[in-house]
Motif scaffolding. Structure first.
Motif, PDB file in Angstrom:
ATOM      1  N   GLN A   1      -6.208  -3.231  -5.829  1.00 17.83           N
ATOM      2  CA  GLN A   1      -5.514  -2.076  -5.276  1.00 17.83           C
ATOM      3  C   GLN A   1      -6.038  -1.830  -3.866  1.00 17.83           C
ATOM      4  O   GLN A   1      -7.250  -1.782  -3.643  1.00 17.83           O
ATOM      5  CB  GLN A   1      -5.766  -0.836  -6.146  1.00 17.83           C
ATOM      6  CG  GLN A   1      -4.962   0.377  -5.750  1.00 17.83           C
ATOM      7  CD  GLN A   1      -3.504   0.263  -6.134  1.00 17.83           C
ATOM      8  OE1 GLN A   1      -3.176  -0.272  -7.191  1.00 17.83           O
ATOM      9  NE2 GLN A   1      -2.611   0.732  -5.266  1.00 17.83           N
TER      10      GLN A   1
ATOM     11  N   MET B   1       0.823  -1.205   0.000  1.00 19.95           N
ATOM     12  CA  MET B   1       0.000   0.000   0.000  1.00 19.95           C
ATOM     13  C   MET B   1       0.857   1.255   0.000  1.00 19.95           C
ATOM     14  O   MET B   1       0.588   2.223  -0.724  1.00 19.95           O
ATOM     15  CB  MET B   1      -0.938  -0.007   1.204  1.00 19.95           C
ATOM     16  CG  MET B   1      -1.936   1.145   1.181  1.00 19.95           C
ATOM     17  SD  MET B   1      -3.020   1.212   2.622  1.00 19.95           S
ATOM     18  CE  MET B   1      -1.844   1.785   3.859  1.00 19.95           C
ATOM     19  N   ASN B   2       1.908   1.248   0.807  1.00 22.82           N
ATOM     20  CA  ASN B   2       2.793   2.410   0.866  1.00 22.82           C
ATOM     21  C   ASN B   2       3.517   2.634  -0.456  1.00 22.82           C
ATOM     22  O   ASN B   2       3.818   3.777  -0.821  1.00 22.82           O
ATOM     23  CB  ASN B   2       3.811   2.244   2.000  1.00 22.82           C
ATOM     24  CG  ASN B   2       3.149   2.252   3.369  1.00 22.82           C
ATOM     25  OD1 ASN B   2       2.097   2.854   3.549  1.00 22.82           O
ATOM     26  ND2 ASN B   2       3.760   1.563   4.335  1.00 22.82           N
TER      27      ASN B   2
ATOM     28  N   ASN C   1       2.146   1.856  -3.301  1.00 24.43           N
ATOM     29  CA  ASN C   1       1.087   1.972  -4.315  1.00 24.43           C
ATOM     30  C   ASN C   1       1.160   0.836  -5.330  1.00 24.43           C
ATOM     31  O   ASN C   1       0.983   1.026  -6.536  1.00 24.43           O
ATOM     32  CB  ASN C   1       1.165   3.321  -5.034  1.00 24.43           C
ATOM     33  CG  ASN C   1      -0.134   3.667  -5.746  1.00 24.43           C
ATOM     34  OD1 ASN C   1      -1.217   3.272  -5.319  1.00 24.43           O
ATOM     35  ND2 ASN C   1      -0.028   4.382  -6.853  1.00 24.43           N
ATOM     36  N   GLU C   2       1.437  -0.362  -4.822  1.00 22.33           N
ATOM     37  CA  GLU C   2       1.539  -1.543  -5.678  1.00 22.33           C
ATOM     38  C   GLU C   2       0.268  -2.376  -5.592  1.00 22.33           C
ATOM     39  O   GLU C   2      -0.429  -2.365  -4.576  1.00 22.33           O
ATOM     40  CB  GLU C   2       2.734  -2.398  -5.259  1.00 22.33           C
ATOM     41  CG  GLU C   2       4.078  -1.719  -5.442  1.00 22.33           C
ATOM     42  CD  GLU C   2       5.232  -2.562  -4.931  1.00 22.33           C
ATOM     43  OE1 GLU C   2       6.380  -2.245  -5.248  1.00 22.33           O
ATOM     44  OE2 GLU C   2       4.953  -3.555  -4.198  1.00 22.33           O
ATOM     45  N   ARG C   3      -0.010  -3.103  -6.642  1.00 24.99           N
ATOM     46  CA  ARG C   3      -1.171  -4.002  -6.667  1.00 24.99           C
ATOM     47  C   ARG C   3      -0.859  -5.275  -5.894  1.00 24.99           C
ATOM     48  O   ARG C   3       0.296  -5.696  -5.816  1.00 24.99           O
ATOM     49  CB  ARG C   3      -1.561  -4.347  -8.103  1.00 24.99           C
ATOM     50  CG  ARG C   3      -1.939  -3.120  -8.936  1.00 24.99           C
ATOM     51  CD  ARG C   3      -2.067  -3.490 -10.390  1.00 24.99           C
ATOM     52  NE  ARG C   3      -2.332  -2.315 -11.228  1.00 24.99           N
ATOM     53  CZ  ARG C   3      -2.362  -2.336 -12.549  1.00 24.99           C
ATOM     54  NH1 ARG C   3      -2.142  -3.467 -13.193  1.00 24.99           N
ATOM     55  NH2 ARG C   3      -2.602  -1.225 -13.222  1.00 24.99           N
TER      56      ARG C   3
END
Length: 467
Positions: free
Chosen positions: A161, A108-109, A111-113
């Motif tokens: 996401q 999440m930090n 911004n990855e799937r």
């Protein structure tokens, strides 16, 4: 002066061991530690994590296909230091969940799937297994557009996401829609950069309307107009297309300014009009099927993509001022004669009546000009009498040709509809389909001979006026 400094004795090894003995084991509660499997039974695995006692973990927490053996090192979660029986309570599921949380926070930090599997329904959405951590997928985040049945999406690994994480409450919210939008945007940019008129692509029918179908080309939509689906006549796109169907299309127009794409399917096939002039000769008779009926005629399909028009005036030798629908019907097979071919304008003029003998020509052949005929008055109008000569043909006696002695307006009063009379054929125009009835001695004056060629069959004769 009194020295008030208090000296704290250094912690000895014995004192440190004593502290660990009193508080160290309990201090690892709620942590993930490594342990060694020392025993495996049909239902449990006993794990030694280096504490005073071992803990037992149900085999189901290791997964259905897990193969465990003594000596294996596994990560476990210390749930409680001691239960009522004095044993340590361990959990493999919570260890996996804790490990998954750490990985998910990193994703999440960054911004990855993340990959997950939709496995259940809850109020307002669905539950997703993110490798041990359970997340909530809102119904609005399942797809770009609302979908009725998500069964095909369940049970398979797919990217998501992470929108929100709250470890204290144990909440994770994910979105599949964001992934689709990003993927779609990437695909759209790539597709638009390579798109040009004449490109042949594969797409999926996304929506069907009365005027055509929208095709998803993979990130961008194009319009396939109903007239560009097939060379043959199609009344509605649903006749040949269905939502979800994969089709091959050709880009026939692309507007870079508004990015509108016009597509065609028939353009992938040879235009049947290219050889129509050689195939359909003027004067020849062919069979076809009536595909459409209008007020001005009927369209007849000679083959897929080739239609000709039978104008209402070319449908019958004798039935005039009649709607084409009373002469032919849709899907009826008919014989037609080719009257004219215009390949450039993509038009073929056809005739139905020309496939049968002309009754006007046949009648005149049997009854040439000068013949005396008998007929029944079918109609009386302000300009003359219409006389039925056969089932299909009428002749007309003009007011001026009824009587030598009376005016036409007076003479016509002597006749009634349905009356049988005799008359003489004085003029014929086969092309205009007209037969004029009257006297044979055109040019003679009333004082000269007045032969009675128009008379009631009942026996009364009267002279016929000049023509």
């Amino acid at each position: 002066m009194i020295n008030t400094e208090i000296k704290i004795p250094e912690m000895t090894e014995d004192f440190e061991a004593l502290m660990n003995e009193q508080f160290g084991d309990k201090g690892i509660t709620g942590s993930v530690v490594k342990g060694t499997i020392i025993r495996v039974t049909p239902d449990f695995a006993t794990v030694d994590v280096g504490l005073k006692s071992e803990g037992r973990i149900p085999l189901r927490e290791f997964g259905q296909n897990a193969e465990l053996k003594v000596g294996d090192v596994v990560e476990v979660y210390v749930d409680r230091y001691e239960d009522k029986d004095g044993n340590i309570v361990l959990s493999r599921e919570k260890a996996r969940r804790e490990e998954a949380w750490q990985d998910l926070e990193k994703s999440m930090n960054a911004n990855e799937r993340v990959n997950g599997v939709i496995f259940g329904r809850v109020k307002g959405g669905f539950t997703v297994d993110l490798n041990g951590a359970i997340a909530f997928l809102p119904g609005s985040q399942i797809d770009i557009r609302p979908i009725r049945d998500i069964t095909p999406l369940m049970g398979i690994s797919q990217p998501f996401q992470i929108l929100k994480m709250d470890k204290v409450r144990g909440n994770i919210v994910v979105s599949r829609r964001v992934v689709l939008e990003e993927t779609r945007a990437e695909a759209r940019a790539e597709l638009i950069s390579d798109l040009k008129e004449g490109s042949e692509l594969e797409g999926v029918v996304k929506n069907i309307t009365d005027y055509g179908a929208f095709i998803d080309l993979g990130g961008v939509d194009g319009l396939l107009h109903v007239t560009d689906i097939s060379w043959k006549r199609i009344n509605h796109p649903a006749e040949v297309l269905s939502v979800g169907q994969t089709v091959k299309v050709k880009v026939i127009k692309f507007n870079e300014d508004n990015q509108r794409i016009s597509l065609g399917m028939k353009q992938l096939e040879e235009d049947p009009w290219q050889h129509v002039a050689d195939k359909y000769q003027v004067g020849e008779i062919y069979k076809g099927k009536v595909t459409n009926i209008t007020d001005y005629g009927a369209f007849v399909e000679l083959e897929d993509g080739i239609e000709g028009l039978v104008h209402v005036s070319e449908m019958s030798w004798t039935r005039k001022n009649v709607h084409p629908g009373k002469i032919v019907s849709t899907s009826q097979e008919v014989e037609v004669k080719v009257l004219e071919v215009d390949s450039d304008k993509r038009r073929i003029s056809l005739g139905i009546k020309q496939c049968t003998p002309n009754p006007w020509a046949a009648y005149v052949e049997e009854h040439p000009v000068g013949s005396i005929i008998e007929g029944k008055i079918k109609n009386i109008t302000e300009f003359g009498l219409f006389v039925g000569l056969s089932d299909e043909i009428d002749g007309m006696i003009h007011l001026s040709d009824i009587s030598w002695d009376k005016s036409g307006e007076e003479a016509v009063k002597d006749y009634t509809k349905g009356q049988d009379i005799q008359a003489k054929i004085i003029d014929v125009d086969v092309e205009k389909e007209r037969i004029s009835l009257g006297g044979q001695n055109k040019g003679r004056t009333p004082t000269e001979t007045r032969p009675a060629f128009v008379s009631p069959i009942a026996g009364t004769t009267f002279p016929i006026a000049r023509k």
